[in-house]
Write a protein that holds these residues in place. Structure first.
Motif, PDB file in Angstrom:
ATOM      1  N   GLU A 353      16.526 -45.679  38.096  1.00 21.95           N
ATOM      2  CA  GLU A 353      17.492 -45.154  39.063  1.00 21.95           C
ATOM      3  C   GLU A 353      17.803 -43.682  38.814  1.00 21.95           C
ATOM      4  O   GLU A 353      17.957 -42.892  39.745  1.00 21.95           O
ATOM      5  N   SER A 354      17.907 -43.301  37.543  1.00 20.60           N
ATOM      6  CA  SER A 354      18.215 -41.907  37.206  1.00 20.60           C
ATOM      7  C   SER A 354      17.831 -41.635  35.763  1.00 20.60           C
ATOM      8  O   SER A 354      17.676 -42.571  34.951  1.00 20.60           O
ATOM      9  N   ILE A 355      17.676 -40.368  35.460  1.00 18.05           N
ATOM     10  CA  ILE A 355      17.392 -39.918  34.093  1.00 18.05           C
ATOM     11  C   ILE A 355      18.363 -38.800  33.784  1.00 18.05           C
ATOM     12  O   ILE A 355      18.508 -37.855  34.559  1.00 18.05           O
ATOM     13  N   SER A 356      19.033 -38.889  32.644  1.00 19.25           N
ATOM     14  CA  SER A 356      20.060 -37.908  32.302  1.00 19.25           C
ATOM     15  C   SER A 356      19.458 -36.521  32.116  1.00 19.25           C
ATOM     16  O   SER A 356      18.313 -36.367  31.684  1.00 19.25           O
ATOM     17  N   GLN A 357      20.241 -35.507  32.449  1.00 20.18           N
ATOM     18  CA  GLN A 357      19.838 -34.118  32.222  1.00 20.18           C
ATOM     19  C   GLN A 357      20.197 -33.651  30.817  1.00 20.18           C
ATOM     20  O   GLN A 357      19.581 -32.733  30.288  1.00 20.18           O
TER      21      GLN A 357
END
Length: 393
Positions: A353-357
């Motif tokens: 869903e997402s990957i942290s920056q």
């Protein structure tokens, strides 16, 4: 690759060698064992993760106090907006809200009355200007008639005016009598009193005019007529100034004070309602009471987490050790297979869903957190379970 992974692979390698040797030596005595199918990551990236609810909230009171009501139990389902607990300060805060509402009503009425009175004062002032102008015209006509001498037509006209004005005077007296007992500062009473005084003045002037027309004017009569004209002109000037003063609306200072009172009442009511709301603990989401640290009679401090509500109908996996070397092989929307450590026979599908920056440093490695939305569920899953995440291309 982290030190933990290296140790894990070394242990698995040693275990495999030992198992092979054991199988070779006991092949004639041990029955064959069917192994579960192994999920293989086609990208070669396998990391650890942890289950967390799709949505959860940590709840705390915004004020301190004593718990007077506890309306749920741990494990209970709650709806968004449902009251969970209340503090003992609620009755006092309800009284404060009622008091603030009353002050707001009073402030609104005071502001409305000020504006309505200003409209009435403007209308009365304009009426006074019209009457003053009429009085000037009558005084001028009276003086001119005295100077020119009397004609029968003037006498007849003056006599008719007396009859008509007497009737108006009587009607003005009746109208004022209905409001005479009202307070002297009542606007309606003042308006009828003004009409009565105006009717009396016009009637007296008409009688005087008729008397003078029927006789021969003297120097005294002329002096009085000239004085009456000067007085009527002065009253007209005063009435016009008063009208100019009120035509723009209420007095600016009084209006500013009334509006400030109304604004302060609105702010006080909002603050009282906010304080009352702070005495209740309300769930902003629908879910399950996952943690409850409240008891009736217990003292609570503002900001201390006393309850956790979680929506466990959907799970998300947050990776724990996705390294910078593995990150380039991962992208949002990528499919994954998730296997709980406690349920190795269970394989769940998911998608990145997402990957942290922002990175984190763990065990000497730079790591990033990937959030994975699971497509399935299982009643045995629990918050915090560790899982292995196998990324597919």
């Amino acid at each position: 690759m982290t030190v933990r992974k290296i140790i894990f692979y070394l242990i698995m390698l040693c275990s495999g060698l030992a198992l092979s040797a054991c199988r070779a030596s006991t092949a004639s005595t041990q029955p064959a064992v069917d192994l579960l199918p192994t999920v293989v990551s086609e990208t070669g990236v396998i990391v650890e993760g942890r289950l967390v609810p799709r949505q959860y909230v940590n709840l705390s009171f915004n004020m301190g106090g004593t718990v007077s009501e506890l309306l749920v139990e741990e494990g209970q389902l709650v709806e968004a907006g449902q009251v969970i607990a209340r503090l003992d300060q609620r009755p006092r805060l309800e009284a404060a809200v009622a008091s603030a509402e009353l002050e707001l009503v009073n402030a609104r009425q005071a502001l409305k009355t000020l504006k309505e009175n200003a409209e009435m004062n403007t209308a009365v002032a304009l009426q006074q200007v019209a009457r003053a102008r009429d009085a000037v015209r009558n005084a001028e006509r009276y003086l001119n008639n005295l100077k020119k001498g009397s004609r029968q037509t003037d006498i007849d006209s003056a006599r008719a005016d007396v009859v008509l004005l007497k009737d108006k005077l009587e009607q003005a007296r009746k109208d004022f009598a209905e409001h005479e007992r009202k307070p002297e500062d009542d606007v309606t009473r003042a308006a009828y009193l003004s009409r009565l005084a105006d009717a009396q003045e016009k009637y007296d002037l008409a009688v005087r005019l008729l008397n003078n027309l029927q006789g021969t004017p003297s120097e005294i009569d002329l002096a009085i007529a000239e004085a009456d004209l000067s007085l009527a002109q002065a009253r007209l000037a005063l009435a016009e100034r008063e009208y100019e003063d009120v035509r723009a609306g209420p007095d600016p200072d009084q209006l500013e004070a009334a509006e400030a009172r109304f604004s302060a009442a609105e702010a006080a009511l909002a603050a009282a309602k906010a304080a009352l709301a702070d005495a209740e603990l309300v769930s902003p989401i629908s879910g399950t009471v996952a943690k409850l640290e409240l008891k009736i009679g217990e003292q609570v401090l503002p900001g201390r987490v006393v309850m956790v509500v979680a929506d466990i109908s959907q799970w998300v996996v947050e990776t724990q050790d996705l390294s910078e070397m593995e990150l380039p092989k991962i992208q949002v929307g990528q499919n994954v297979a998730v296997i709980p450590d406690a349920l190795p026979e269970l394989t769940l599908e998911g998608v990145v869903e997402s990957i942290s920056q922002l990175y984190e440093e763990k065990f000497g490695d730079v790591t990033y957190t990937a959030r994975i939305q699971l497509r399935g569920n299982d009643p045995r899953l629990r918050w915090g379970m560790t899982v292995s995440v196998h990324f597919n291309p």
